[in-house]
Every structure is written in structure tokens, then in C-alpha cells.
Design an enzyme around this catalytic site. Structure first.
Site, PDB file in Angstrom:
ATOM      1  N   HIS A  57      99.540 -69.390  26.649  1.00  0.00           N
ATOM      2  CA  HIS A  57      98.614 -68.627  25.797  1.00  0.00           C
ATOM      3  C   HIS A  57      98.213 -67.320  26.476  1.00  0.00           C
ATOM      4  CE1 HIS A  57      95.547 -68.562  22.481  1.00  0.00           C
ATOM      5  NE2 HIS A  57      95.157 -67.544  23.250  1.00  0.00           N
ATOM      6  N   HIS A  59      97.754 -62.717  25.790  1.00  0.00           N
ATOM      7  CA  HIS A  59      97.703 -61.553  24.873  1.00  0.00           C
ATOM      8  C   HIS A  59      98.283 -60.352  25.612  1.00  0.00           C
ATOM      9  CE1 HIS A  59      95.154 -63.407  21.735  1.00  0.00           C
ATOM     10  NE2 HIS A  59      94.810 -64.187  22.749  1.00  0.00           N
ATOM     11  N   GLN A 152      94.515 -61.305  14.093  1.00  0.00           N
ATOM     12  CA  GLN A 152      93.209 -61.208  14.773  1.00  0.00           C
ATOM     13  C   GLN A 152      92.042 -61.055  13.794  1.00  0.00           C
ATOM     14  OE1 GLN A 152      92.242 -60.275  18.630  1.00  0.00           O
ATOM     15  NE2 GLN A 152      90.572 -61.252  17.539  1.00  0.00           N
ATOM     16  N   HIS A 210      94.872 -69.913  17.249  1.00  0.00           N
ATOM     17  CA  HIS A 210      93.531 -69.909  17.805  1.00  0.00           C
ATOM     18  C   HIS A 210      92.717 -70.781  16.858  1.00  0.00           C
ATOM     19  CE1 HIS A 210      95.001 -66.448  19.974  1.00  0.00           C
ATOM     20  NE2 HIS A 210      93.860 -66.325  20.635  1.00  0.00           N
ATOM     21  N   GLU A 213      87.548 -71.643  18.107  1.00  0.00           N
ATOM     22  CA  GLU A 213      87.103 -71.016  19.360  1.00  0.00           C
ATOM     23  C   GLU A 213      85.644 -70.616  19.203  1.00  0.00           C
ATOM     24  OE1 GLU A 213      89.212 -67.517  20.657  1.00  0.00           O
ATOM     25  OE2 GLU A 213      88.220 -67.501  22.619  1.00  0.00           O
ATOM     26  N   ASP A 309      95.332 -66.565  28.942  1.00  0.00           N
ATOM     27  CA  ASP A 309      94.702 -65.887  27.800  1.00  0.00           C
ATOM     28  C   ASP A 309      94.588 -64.379  28.008  1.00  0.00           C
ATOM     29  OD1 ASP A 309      93.619 -65.644  25.285  1.00  0.00           O
ATOM     30  OD2 ASP A 309      91.712 -66.619  25.738  1.00  0.00           O
ATOM     31  N   TRP A 315      88.328 -58.448  26.889  1.00  0.00           N
ATOM     32  CA  TRP A 315      87.584 -59.707  26.934  1.00  0.00           C
ATOM     33  C   TRP A 315      87.357 -60.240  28.349  1.00  0.00           C
ATOM     34  CZ3 TRP A 315      91.465 -58.545  23.472  1.00  0.00           C
ATOM     35  CH2 TRP A 315      91.061 -58.437  22.135  1.00  0.00           C
TER      36      TRP A 315
END
Ligand code: FE2
Length: 427
Positions: A57, A59, A152, A210, A213, A309, A315
Site C-alpha cells: 500500500h 501512494h 481520492q 481504502h 479509514e 502508505d 500526509w
């Protein structure tokens, strides 16, 4: 004459003094004490040789963008999403490719040779999709990059969300993503799960969403995901990522949910570094950890992986492509300190994510790809403890990265002149 022979290796299952023979990019033999002529022989000296790390996982479209156009001052999920919204209009194909390639360099240096990356499909330009498809092709000789079409902004919530996601699949994206907890209502979230699973079934794709979450114990889209997986016969092809709401759910409800997930052979990805920092932010004290119920899910027979992630993005301001860091955090957050559980944390960044990605020829066994990592540790638990140096990384039998063993020089009266942190004696 072999291409490569590794000798005196310890394998993750504890087998010692093992030799690994390599010919034409594949492992031909794994035998105790084998000696044979080879173009290159590497003496592992009793250290751990593992199959490569796998990140289930990530991005990659946002990685290494930290500070652009500004840093996340609060460090929260909501400011991160707002920041990504500010950054998106300024993205260029070249900038995404350059950051992603740089991240893949880091990954290879860390022995991380397979990554499943979500790619944002929200904007009709699909700029990140085209960029990461280019990256996938460029890194293919040394890293398996699997892409997930990730809406997203919500597949139903954002105008054109479903069409954009379908176009991303048409362009060659591998896996169907989703974000049901971000749709406008619980009902729309459940509808999005149904639509996306049907889309995947129709196209013969895997699914990785996702899912839930949040800290909301009533966010139960994983139940719908398990149901749709079973209804459509997608067993073993669907993964729920994050599932942080499970941390906060009622125990009685979870006692029904986990067997349903097991029936569907659902894959699970926890992202301990991100979950521990982004969840529980509305709590005073006690503060929830937010990570899903990893030991309980493993005990029920589900395949559970730890993902990284984020690395240096809107983030998360940390990370360096080191899956042992994710395993280290997962071990602590999940209180997985029994001997068996610590070894399971190593599996969660190697064999388990390899299974979720459906990697072919993964492992240290005859017939597998000659992909492996020599770690400066004697066993998987020590590898996690030390976030051990990757002394050597091989892909298809070719060495693609090396790092020196960390040794500190000491100047202490009556003590040794150096220390290397590795345990002494037998493993
Ligand atoms: Fe994510």
C-alpha cells in the site's frame, strides 16, 4: 558453472548454512552446504537472506512532495487532503515521474522490489495515471510496480469519478480501488463497493480499497466488501486497506465480522506508521491507536500485510522506503511481542503482501526468481529490531544495491573500539 552462489545463508524459516544457486535469473537449488563453481560466490556468513520486501500500500504520485507548495502545519489527515488539493493543479508529468523514480531508487536500496501504489484518478486529465504508467514501464527491470485506480475524491461523490476510474483501467492500471467511507452517505459508500466489485469481476481485475479509514465504529463498509467478494466469487482477489474503524468497533460485532472476512478470503493491509499518526486525533485521553486488529485477523487465517502508505508527502513527513520501519511500528502498535507474532510482522512485509499482489515466482525456493536481500541480522526478529542494513540486494540474479554494515567507532576506556549492534552467539 552457476551464475551466482550464495553460501552460509540463514533463511527466514530458521534454516542455517544454506546455499542458494542461481542460473539465468532463477533459483535452481536451495540446499544445505552446497558448494559449486559459480561466476560470483557470496558468503553470507550466517546472516539472513530473505526474499525482497513488498509494500502492499503506497501512494507514488504524491511521494517526496513534502513542502510543496507548503508543509502540513497541523500534521492531520484533513490538512493533508487540503494540501494535496492545492498541489494537484501544479503537478506536471515530468515532476511526478522524477519523484517516483527517485523513490524507486530508495526502495531498491532498501531491498523493496515490489510496490502496489494507488494513483489518484479523480481529475479527468488522469495526469498522475499516465505518469505512473510511464514509471511502471521504466522501473520494470528492477521493481514490480502494480497500480491501483484510486478515486481520492469519491467515485460517486466527484463528478465523472466512475468514468475517470474506468478510463484509468482502460489505460492499463492493474487494480480497482475505492474509498467508500468518503462517499456522501453510508448508502452511497455501500453502493460504490458494489459497483466497483462488479467492475473488477467483469474485467478480471483485483480490488484494493481504502476502506473505513476513520475512527467511526459504525463505518462498516468492510462488511459490504466481504459480502460482494463472496457474491461475485472474487475470493482471494480483494483487499481492504486501512480498516481502522475496526479498532473502534464493538467486540460483539467484530466477532461476526472477522469470520465473514475469512470466508471471503479478504486480504487486509494495515498501515501502522500512518494509522498511529492520523487516527484518534479527535480523542483526548485515552487516545486510540487506530490500527486495525492485526493479530486477531491473522489468527482467523486472513492474509495481513503492513504497508508504508506515505513517504514525505502531504500526509506524512517521515519515511524512507524502509518496510522494516513499518514492521517495527506494527509490532509495537499491535503489541505483537510474542516470538511467533514478531516473526509474523516480518511476514507482513514479505510473503503476505507478495500473496496480496499475486506476485509470480516470489520466494527462496527452486524455480523462483533470483530476487533476495542479504540483511545485517541473524534472523527476522533481529532484522526488525535493527531495521537491519541491506548489505546486498539482488534482482533476477544481478546485484542492484549494496550498503555497508553499520559499525560505530568507540573511544571508551577498557571497552572494545567498535560495536555493530548485531547479536552475538547463535540465533
Ligand atoms: Fe493510502
Amino acid at each position: 558453472m552457476l551464475d551466482l552462489l550464495i553460501t552460509h545463508a540463514t533463511l527466514p524459516d530458521g534454516c542455517q548454512n544454506m546455499s542458494i544457486a542461481v542460473q539465468d535469473g532463477r533459483i535452481t537449488e536451495v540446499t544445505e552446504g552446497l558448494q559449486a563453481p559459480a561466476h560470483e560466490t557470496v558468503d553470507a556468513g550466517g546472516l539472513l537472506v530473505s526474499p525482497p520486501f513488498v509494500d502492499a500500500h503506497f501512494h507514488m504520485d504524491s511521494t517526496l512532495s513534502y513542502g510543496q507548495p507548503r508543509v502540513n502545519e497541523s500534521g492531520t489527515l484533513l490538512e493533508g487532503i487540503a494540501l494535496w488539493g492545492e498541489l494537484k493543479p501544479t503537478l506536471t508529468h515530468e515532476a511526478i515521474v522524477e519523484r517516483a523514480l527517485r523513490y524507486c531508487d530508495m526502495a531498491v536500496a532498501r531491498g523493496l522490489l515490489a510496490v502496489r501504489s494507488h494513483v489518484d484518478t479523480s481529475h479527468e486529465s488522469l495526469l498522475p495515471v499516465q505518469a505512473l504508467l510511464d514509471v511502471k514501464q521504466r522501473v520494470a527491470p528492477y521493481l514490480d510496480l502494480q497500480l491501483v485506480a484510486f478515486p481520492q475524491d469519491g467515485v460517486l461523490r466527484a463528478p465523472g469519478g466512475l468514468d475517470n476510474l474506468k478510463r484509468a483501467l482502460d489505460m492499463g492500471v492493474d487494480v480497482v480501488g475505492g474509498i467508500p467511507h468518503f462517499e456522501r452517505t453510508m448508502a452511497q459508500g455501500a453502493e460504490s463497493v458494489k459497483i466497483l466489485c462488479e467492475l473488477a469481476a467483469g474485467r478480471g481485475k483485483r480490488v484494493d480499497m481504502h476502506c473505513d479509514e476513520s475512527d467511526d465504529p459504525l463505518s462498516r463498509h468492510v462488511e459490504t466488501l466481504a459480502f460482494e467478494t463472496q457474491r461475485l466469487g472474487l475470493h482471494g482477489r480483494v483487499t481492504g486497506s486501512h480498516l481502522t474503524s475496526m479498532h473502534s468497533m464493538d467486540n460483539y460485532y467484530v466477532s461476526k465480522l472477522i469470520p465473514l472476512m475469512a470466508e471471503a478470503d479478504l486480504g487486509v493491509v494495515a498501515n501502522p506508521l500512518i494509522n498511529i499518526t492520523l487516527q484518534g486525533r479527535h480523542d483526548t485521553y485515552p487516545k486510540r491507536r487506530g490500527m486495525t486488529r492485526v493479530p486477531e485477523l491473522m489468527a482467523a487465517g486472513l492474509t495481513v500485510a503492513f504497508g508504508h502508505d506515505c513517504v514525505l508527502d502531504p500526509w506524512y513527513s517521515g519515511g524512507s522506503g524502509d518496510m522494516l520501519e513499518a514492521a517495527h511500528m506494527g509490532l509495537h502498535v499491535g503489541q505483537m511481542t510474542s516470538q511467533a507474532a514478531m516473526r509474523q510482522c516480518f511476514d507482513a512485509v514479505t510473503v503476505n503482501p507478495a500473496r496480496l499482489l499475486g506476485l509470480e515466482g516470489y520466494g527462496i525456493a527452486p524455480g523462483c526468481h533470483a530476487d533476495f536481500v542479504l540483511l545485517h541480522a541473524r534472523n527476522p526478529v533481529e532484522a526488525i529490531r535493527l531495521r537491519a542494513a541491506r548489505l546486498g540486494v539482488w534482482r533476477r540474479g544481478q546485484r542492484v544495491a549494496s550498503s555497508p554494515a553499520p559499525v560505530a567507532q568507540l573511544r571508551l576506556p577498557g571497552r572494545p573500539s567498535s560495536i555493530n549492534f548485531i547479536s552475538t552467539g547463535s540465533s
